[in-house]
Design a protein around this motif. Structure first.
Motif, PDB file in Angstrom:
ATOM      1  N   TRP A 281       0.843  -1.195   0.000  1.00 14.40           N
ATOM      2  CA  TRP A 281       0.000   0.000   0.000  1.00 14.40           C
ATOM      3  C   TRP A 281       0.879   1.245   0.000  1.00 14.40           C
ATOM      4  N   PRO A 282       0.355   2.379  -0.427  1.00 16.25           N
ATOM      5  CA  PRO A 282       1.158   3.608  -0.432  1.00 16.25           C
ATOM      6  C   PRO A 282       1.736   3.916   0.951  1.00 16.25           C
ATOM      7  N   LEU A 283       2.966   4.378   0.980  1.00 17.96           N
ATOM      8  CA  LEU A 283       3.633   4.646   2.256  1.00 17.96           C
ATOM      9  C   LEU A 283       2.875   5.641   3.126  1.00 17.96           C
ATOM     10  N   PRO A 284       2.333   6.728   2.579  1.00 18.45           N
ATOM     11  CA  PRO A 284       1.570   7.649   3.450  1.00 18.45           C
ATOM     12  C   PRO A 284       0.377   6.961   4.110  1.00 18.45           C
ATOM     13  N   VAL A 285      -0.277   6.052   3.404  1.00 19.62           N
ATOM     14  CA  VAL A 285      -1.422   5.351   3.977  1.00 19.62           C
ATOM     15  C   VAL A 285      -0.978   4.456   5.126  1.00 19.62           C
ATOM     16  N   LEU A 286       0.107   3.713   4.925  1.00 18.43           N
ATOM     17  CA  LEU A 286       0.614   2.836   5.983  1.00 18.43           C
ATOM     18  C   LEU A 286       1.080   3.642   7.190  1.00 18.43           C
ATOM     19  N   ALA A 287       1.700   4.799   6.934  1.00 21.58           N
ATOM     20  CA  ALA A 287       2.172   5.631   8.040  1.00 21.58           C
ATOM     21  C   ALA A 287       1.006   6.153   8.871  1.00 21.58           C
ATOM     22  N   VAL A 288      -0.048   6.596   8.193  1.00 12.75           N
ATOM     23  CA  VAL A 288      -1.231   7.081   8.905  1.00 12.75           C
ATOM     24  C   VAL A 288      -1.879   5.946   9.693  1.00 12.75           C
ATOM     25  N   LEU A 289      -1.937   4.765   9.116  1.00 14.70           N
ATOM     26  CA  LEU A 289      -2.524   3.621   9.813  1.00 14.70           C
ATOM     27  C   LEU A 289      -1.706   3.244  11.049  1.00 14.70           C
ATOM     28  N   ALA A 290      -0.384   3.367  10.962  1.00 17.17           N
ATOM     29  CA  ALA A 290       0.462   3.055  12.115  1.00 17.17           C
ATOM     30  C   ALA A 290       0.165   3.992  13.278  1.00 17.17           C
ATOM     31  N   VAL A 291       0.060   5.264  12.991  1.00 16.23           N
ATOM     32  CA  VAL A 291      -0.252   6.239  14.037  1.00 16.23           C
ATOM     33  C   VAL A 291      -1.675   6.019  14.561  1.00 16.23           C
ATOM     34  N   ALA A 292      -2.602   5.731  13.651  1.00 14.64           N
ATOM     35  CA  ALA A 292      -3.992   5.501  14.069  1.00 14.64           C
ATOM     36  C   ALA A 292      -4.098   4.274  14.964  1.00 14.64           C
ATOM     37  N   ALA A 293      -3.321   3.231  14.670  1.00 18.23           N
ATOM     38  CA  ALA A 293      -3.388   2.014  15.482  1.00 18.23           C
ATOM     39  C   ALA A 293      -2.950   2.260  16.909  1.00 18.23           C
ATOM     40  N   ALA A 294      -2.007   3.193  17.100  1.00 20.08           N
ATOM     41  CA  ALA A 294      -1.514   3.496  18.441  1.00 20.08           C
ATOM     42  C   ALA A 294      -2.376   4.516  19.173  1.00 20.08           C
ATOM     43  N   SER A 295      -3.398   5.038  18.534  1.00 20.93           N
ATOM     44  CA  SER A 295      -4.157   6.153  19.084  1.00 20.93           C
ATOM     45  C   SER A 295      -5.304   5.804  20.022  1.00 20.93           C
ATOM     46  N   PRO A 296      -5.923   4.611  19.965  1.00 17.11           N
ATOM     47  CA  PRO A 296      -7.082   4.365  20.837  1.00 17.11           C
ATOM     48  C   PRO A 296      -6.820   4.601  22.310  1.00 17.11           C
ATOM     49  N   VAL A 297      -5.645   4.242  22.804  1.00 10.16           N
ATOM     50  CA  VAL A 297      -5.367   4.433  24.225  1.00 10.16           C
ATOM     51  C   VAL A 297      -5.360   5.907  24.600  1.00 10.16           C
ATOM     52  N   ALA A 298      -5.086   6.779  23.625  1.00 10.84           N
ATOM     53  CA  ALA A 298      -5.128   8.218  23.881  1.00 10.84           C
ATOM     54  C   ALA A 298      -6.530   8.784  23.709  1.00 10.84           C
ATOM     55  N   LEU A 299      -7.351   8.156  22.875  1.00 10.36           N
ATOM     56  CA  LEU A 299      -8.693   8.671  22.611  1.00 10.36           C
ATOM     57  C   LEU A 299      -9.688   8.279  23.691  1.00 10.36           C
ATOM     58  N   VAL A 300      -9.528   7.098  24.269  1.00  9.43           N
ATOM     59  CA  VAL A 300     -10.496   6.613  25.255  1.00  9.43           C
ATOM     60  C   VAL A 300     -10.636   7.569  26.442  1.00  9.43           C
ATOM     61  N   PRO A 301      -9.536   8.085  27.031  1.00 14.89           N
ATOM     62  CA  PRO A 301      -9.713   9.024  28.151  1.00 14.89           C
ATOM     63  C   PRO A 301     -10.495  10.276  27.762  1.00 14.89           C
ATOM     64  N   VAL A 302     -10.346  10.716  26.513  1.00 10.53           N
ATOM     65  CA  VAL A 302     -11.087  11.899  26.067  1.00 10.53           C
ATOM     66  C   VAL A 302     -12.567  11.564  25.916  1.00 10.53           C
ATOM     67  N   LEU A 303     -12.847  10.414  25.324  1.00  4.47           N
ATOM     68  CA  LEU A 303     -14.243  10.032  25.087  1.00  4.47           C
ATOM     69  C   LEU A 303     -14.979   9.677  26.379  1.00  4.47           C
ATOM     70  N   THR A 304     -14.223   9.251  27.397  1.00  2.00           N
ATOM     71  CA  THR A 304     -14.850   8.859  28.664  1.00  2.00           C
ATOM     72  C   THR A 304     -14.548   9.861  29.772  1.00  2.00           C
ATOM     73  N   ALA A 305     -14.170  11.069  29.418  1.00  2.00           N
ATOM     74  CA  ALA A 305     -13.804  12.077  30.413  1.00  2.00           C
ATOM     75  C   ALA A 305     -14.917  12.266  31.433  1.00  2.00           C
TER      76      ALA A 305
END
Length: 453
Positions: A254-278
């Motif tokens: 897959w295109p490198l920019p797509v894979l790079a964005v997916l890598a960052v997105a995969a690591a993001s749920p642990v940061a998003l959950v505290p915001v969504l459950t504040a």
């Protein structure tokens, strides 16, 4: 939930530290105080503070030409700067846990970097991302292109040989220590966790099979040695890896920019959950699953990007600059988290997770960067530190718990006495020394025996 504050025996923290209270799990009851001994409260902690090492292949290695990428049948040579980073992450967690020792000495010594010490849980997430990257680098071609039952069995055998022998030794030894405290103690406290770990036959079976975490929403009271929760989490990731690597093989082009964005997105749920459950107080449940699942997958995707990046002087230059930017941002997040007021919608302990999505960027950049940071991480001393980092993680917390127990039993070692002031640095040094010999006498011989048999 409780708060991570100075223990009552530690006195008033040094002025100007500027570290706010961090939310943690509730503390267990204060053990009965022996005659003449000072009161020492159980160890406070932020949830999730134990690293599991990124594991490297255990057979002879060689560097692979670019033309052979993705199809190499033998493991590749270690990336030196990532090996050095393993030791940095392990020491980061070691310093955090050392801050739990009662008394005021450690707080005074580490006052300028107190927010960084309190951010020690991030060392675990760094290990999770690193683990996914290293395993994908080593096994993508062999398991993704040519998946076989035999290849999967060989992979799992290698992982067991890498993580289980020393883990089993430390678990048994410290489990016996916990049992002795239960039999001979008068307070019913076997380890500084709440709830207490199960010491019955089923508890021992789950510990020794590294499955103790899988049915729990929290890491507390799960392992005899608290940091061992991450070994159980990693073992689950290893079992899932044969399926994950099949998916990685199919998206590798897959295109490198797509894979790079997916890598960052995969690591993001642990940061998003505290915001969504504040404000709901529910952000702590099953966070360990988000951390291992997201971090491990992010590391896998990161390697797909790194493997196809051109190695030009310009790419290496910008990668080195990106490393510095991410390091600076991680420090900024640590100090921002420490400054969170008690009334903040996202508390300090949850603010730390905002640094996790940057870790795929950090590791990916380190793989191709040149510069002083890379040279420092590749130093031979740090290379050895990286090799013993798993042992450092396994042995340091039992030493800390034993030290705290000694402080409750011997008046001469009570917090803030002269002998207690010597205890902290000796625990730090002893952890590294013991890890060196554990790696030399247990890890390496056992791994060699298991992989040869």
């Amino acid at each position: 939930m409780g708060t991570l504050t100075a223990l009552s025996t530690r006195g008033t923290p040094p002025s100007g530290a500027g570290v706010s209270q961090l939310r943690t799990t509730p503390l267990v009851a204060v053990p009965a105080e022996p005659q003449g001994a000072g009161t020492v409260l159980p160890l406070p902690r932020i949830r999730g503070t134990a690293p599991t090492p990124a594991v490297a292949p255990s057979v002879p290695l060689r560097t692979v030409p670019a033309s052979e990428r993705g199809t190499e049948s033998r493991p590749r040579a270690d990336i030196a700067q990532l090996t050095g980073l393993r030791f940095v992450a392990a020491v980061w967690v070691l310093l955090l846990h050392a801050s739990y020792v009662p008394g005021n000495v450690f707080a005074r010594w580490t006052e300028p970097i107190a927010p960084l010490v309190a951010a020690g849980p991030l060392g675990v997430d760094l290990f999770f991302v690193l683990s996914g990257l290293v395993l994908t680098r080593s096994y993508l071609g062999r398991m993704g292109e040519r998946p076989t039952v035999r290849g999967t069995a060989r992979f799992l055998r290698a992982r067991i040989a890498r993580v289980w022998p020393l883990y089993a030794v430390v678990t048994v030894v410290f489990g016996l220590w916990c049992a002795a405290r239960l039999v001979f103690g008068s307070d019913g406290v076997v380890t500084w966790q709440s709830p207490q770990p199960e010491l019955g036959p089923l508890g021992w079976l789950r510990q020794l099979t590294m499955t103790q975490l899988w049915t729990s929403s929290s890491i507390e009271g799960i392992s005899f040695v608290l940091p061992a929760w991450s070994v159980s989490a990693e073992w689950l990731a290893y079992l899932c890896f044969p399926l994950l690597v099949l998916g990685a093989w199919r998206v590798r082009s897959w295109p490198l920019p797509v894979l790079a964005v997916l890598a960052v997105a995969a690591a993001s749920p642990v940061a998003l959950v505290p915001v969504l459950t504040a404000g709901s107080g529910e952000s702590g449940a099953w966070v360990w699953a988000l951390r291992i699942g997201g971090g491990f997958t992010a590391g896998m995707l990161t390697w797909l990007v790194v493997d196809r990046l051109p190695r030009t002087p310009q790419v290496e230059l910008w990668a080195g600059r990106l490393v510095l930017v991410v390091l600076a941002e991680t420090v900024l997040v640590a100090y921002w988290a420490a400054s969170a007021p008690a009334s903040a919608a996202v508390p300090a302990a949850d603010r730390l997770w905002f640094a996790v999505p940057m870790f795929p960027v950090l590791l990916g950049a380190l793989c191709v960067a040149r510069g002083r940071v890379v040279d420092w991480l590749a130093h031979p001393k740090l290379q050895h530190g990286g090799r013993i980092s798993y042992a450092v993680y396994l042995v340091h917390f039992p030493l800390i718990e034993i030290t705290v127990v000694a402080m409750t039993r011997f008046p001469a070692l009570a917090p803030d006495t002269s002998l207690a002031a010597l205890a902290v640095p000796h625990v730090l040094v002893a952890s590294v020394v013991l890890a060196h010999y554990a790696h030399r006498w247990i890890e390496e011989p056992a791994r060699g025996a298991l992989t040869r048999s």
